[in-house]
Design a protein around this motif. Structure first.
Motif, mmCIF file in Angstrom:
data_model
loop_
_atom_site.group_PDB
_atom_site.id
_atom_site.type_symbol
_atom_site.label_atom_id
_atom_site.label_comp_id
_atom_site.label_asym_id
_atom_site.label_seq_id
_atom_site.Cartn_x
_atom_site.Cartn_y
_atom_site.Cartn_z
ATOM 1 N N PRO A 14 -2.466 2.851 -2.615
ATOM 2 C CA PRO A 14 -1.074 2.727 -3.076
ATOM 3 C C PRO A 14 -0.856 1.347 -3.688
ATOM 4 O O PRO A 14 -1.565 0.383 -3.373
ATOM 5 N N ALA A 40 8.393 3.979 2.828
ATOM 6 C CA ALA A 40 8.317 4.001 1.369
ATOM 7 C C ALA A 40 6.958 4.506 0.895
ATOM 8 O O ALA A 40 6.877 5.354 -0.007
ATOM 9 N N ILE A 41 5.878 4.004 1.500
ATOM 10 C CA ILE A 41 4.536 4.379 1.049
ATOM 11 C C ILE A 41 4.279 5.859 1.283
ATOM 12 O O ILE A 41 3.879 6.605 0.369
ATOM 13 N N GLN A 87 1.273 -0.790 -3.016
ATOM 14 C CA GLN A 87 1.672 -1.780 -2.002
ATOM 15 C C GLN A 87 0.477 -2.447 -1.318
ATOM 16 O O GLN A 87 0.651 -3.410 -0.555
ATOM 17 N N TYR A 127 -2.980 6.420 3.430
ATOM 18 C CA TYR A 127 -2.982 5.112 2.786
ATOM 19 C C TYR A 127 -4.195 4.987 1.855
ATOM 20 O O TYR A 127 -4.104 5.270 0.672
ATOM 21 N N ASP A 179 5.699 -0.907 6.071
ATOM 22 C CA ASP A 179 6.297 -0.338 4.857
ATOM 23 C C ASP A 179 6.029 1.164 4.771
ATOM 24 O O ASP A 179 6.093 1.755 3.681
ATOM 25 N N THR A 213 0.025 -6.237 -2.169
ATOM 26 C CA THR A 213 1.044 -7.071 -1.519
ATOM 27 C C THR A 213 0.725 -7.247 -0.034
ATOM 28 O O THR A 213 0.844 -8.351 0.520
ATOM 29 N N ALA A 214 0.306 -6.147 0.610
ATOM 30 C CA ALA A 214 -0.051 -6.224 2.031
ATOM 31 C C ALA A 214 -1.256 -7.124 2.244
ATOM 32 O O ALA A 214 -1.327 -7.881 3.231
ATOM 33 N N HIS A 245 0.866 -4.694 7.876
ATOM 34 C CA HIS A 245 1.862 -4.786 6.805
ATOM 35 C C HIS A 245 2.097 -3.437 6.128
ATOM 36 O O HIS A 245 3.236 -3.113 5.754
ATOM 37 N N LEU A 246 1.054 -2.637 5.972
ATOM 38 C CA LEU A 246 1.242 -1.315 5.387
ATOM 39 C C LEU A 246 2.080 -0.422 6.299
ATOM 40 O O LEU A 246 2.960 0.305 5.828
ATOM 41 N N ASP A 278 6.430 8.254 -0.877
ATOM 42 C CA ASP A 278 5.899 8.412 -2.230
ATOM 43 C C ASP A 278 4.668 9.309 -2.236
ATOM 44 O O ASP A 278 4.472 10.116 -3.162
#
Length: 485
Positions: A124, A368-369, A126, A321, A365, A129-130, A361-362, A372
């Motif tokens: 993903p 949202a992850i 994200q 993920y 979130d 960022t993670a 961190h994932l 999607d």
């Protein structure tokens, strides 16, 4: 102990056997024998199971015993049945043919290949960022040795919170972080299953789980799944637990891999109770639990019904993920987690701290992850279903309510041949026999919908082209087997 299927159970599996193709050209006994062979080929009737006595089956089917006797005789002649006077008859395949179910892989990726052998999504957005946030957190850990056999506390708490949110109160002491779900299964098998121990699995099931069981030299019995019963036949599954009393059972109740079935809550409760009565530990693979589609409501976790520490749940981040993030976990009682940690130190000591911080961190979130992901998967599933309906209308597919795979019933027992032919046109497939034992499931094919919709439609176009040519082609070529995940 060999499992046994009763007359009423086999009658239910046979269904309308009189209406099978070619019935008008065949006598009753031949039609019955053909129906039993079909059950064996599809994996719905396990190998090595004892069939009911001739009189019992005749009464269940309401036909003459002479017909059943002749059908059993034909099955023995074709190598599908072995009988011993006074002991009964057991299912088998001709010539004791076996197809290995080990996980196999090739060293290099072919980027020109549309790979439908791996049921996994790309990372993903994200993830980066993670990863940056995890790198900023890392200094808190570099002053120590970095070994955390059960995992860093932040990740164990995050995973425990996820179980609690699903209605199963869980503490961090009940969680062990592993290097992926497959690693979690391996550690549980090392702890709970002695070499040569008995294990019950679904058929079809995840090939790499079969490989892990083969590594323990497990004696495997199977419970056949079927689309027309919603997956698990409760009577047969519970009967298998009571009769064979396996040391361990491996089940995938959430969007089963590869069929996509979802086990209902009442059966979950009955399975846990039957396992306790049989002295069987349940290993419950929850790899796809985060991926219900179309608003499907999930039943409670199987461990909800556990009062005797019989259920060990395993899961991870590969499916919702990214497979490249090797983070999995085990949920069990706190004493079991400590025993697993003791087993682990002889294998790999601990999972990488940086990967675990990325996972923290994932998971933070996750709404949202995963939200999607569900939208993406639903659209890709529908595109794949539409392409199959248009180009291969004779294939039968039950749309799954979650997960990432379709389990397609083909128009003939050609799965392995089709996989070989498809590779010639740039499509890698996972044929049905890879998901079972002893060469069964040739009428089935697993098709993941994890690739972009355009790739899925193109793959079906290529598959349809080689399928129509397959009956006229006799040439076969040996190839290195590819990874199935």
């Amino acid at each position: 102990m060999t499992g046994q299927v009763r007359g009423v159970q086999l009658a239910r599996l046979l269904g309308q056997w009189h209406a099978l193709p070619g019935r008008r050209r065949s006598p009753d006994y031949a039609a019955l024998a053909g129906a039993v062979r079909g059950l064996l080929a599809d994996g719905r009737l396990p190998l090595g199971v004892r069939l009911p006595a001739e009189r019992e089956l005749a009464e269940a089917l309401r036909i003459s015993r002479t017909t059943v006797t002749a059908a059993y005789r034909q099955l023995r002649e074709t190598g599908h049945l072995a009988s011993r006077r006074g002991a009964g008859s057991w299912t088998m395949l001709p010539g004791n043919h076996r197809v290995a179910s080990t996980g196999l892989w090739t060293p290099l990726d072919d980027r020109e290949m549309i790979d439908l052998g791996v049921a996994a999504l790309s990372a993903p957005p994200q993830l980066l960022t993670a990863a940056r946030a995890a790198a900023e957190d890392l200094p808190r850990y570099v002053g120590g040795a970095g070994y955390h056999p059960t995992g860093i506390i932040e990740l164990r708490e995050a995973v425990a919170d996820g179980y609690t949110a699903r209605g199963l109160p869980t503490s961090a002491d009940q969680i062990m972080v592993t290097s992926g779900t497959q690693h979690a299964l391996d550690l549980v098998l090392r702890l709970a299953l002695a070499p040569g121990g008995s294990v019950l699995v679904e058929s079809p099931t995840y090939p790499n789980a079969l490989a892990a069981l083969a590594g323990r030299r497990a004696r495997i019995t199977t419970h056949g799944l079927a689309a027309d019963t919603g997956g698990w036949d409760a009577d047969l599954l519970l009967g298998s637990l009571r009769q064979t009393r396996p040391r361990l059972a491996y089940l995938i109740p959430e969007f089963q891999n590869p069929t996509g079935h979802l086990m209902p809550a009442p059966l979950r409760e009955r399975v846990v109770a039957a396992a306790h009565a049989a002295g069987t530990d349940l290993v419950v693979d929850e790899s796809f639990v985060d991926l219900p589609l179309d608003g499907t409501e999930l039943p409670p976790p199987m461990a909800t019904y556990d009062r005797h520490s019989r259920v060990v749940s395993i899961g991870g981040m590969s499916k919702p993920y990214w497979g490249g993030l090797r983070i999995g976990w085990v949920r069990a009682s706190a004493p079991q987690v400590q025993r697993l940690a003791a087993v682990r130190v002889g294998v790999d000591m601990a999972s990488p701290v940086l990967d675990q911080l990325v996972a923290v961190h994932l998971l933070a979130d996750a709404p949202a992850i995963v939200g999607d992901r569900r939208v993406q998967l639903a659209a890709q599933r529908d595109a794949l279903l539409g392409a199959l309906a248009h180009r291969l209308p004779d294939w039968r597919v039950t749309p799954p309510r979650g997960g990432v795979t379709l389990w397609a019933e083909l128009d003939g027992p050609v799965s392995s041949a089709l996989a070989r032919a498809a590779e010639e046109v740039g499509v890698r497939l996972a044929p049905g026999p890879r998901f079972g034992l002893d060469g069964t499931l040739e009428r089935f094919l697993r098709l993941p919908f994890t690739l972009p919709a355009a790739d899925l439609v193109e793959a079906v176009e290529r598959i349809a082209g080689v399928r129509y040519d397959l009956d006229r082609t006799g040439r076969q070529r040996w190839r290195e087997p590819a990874v199935i995940a």
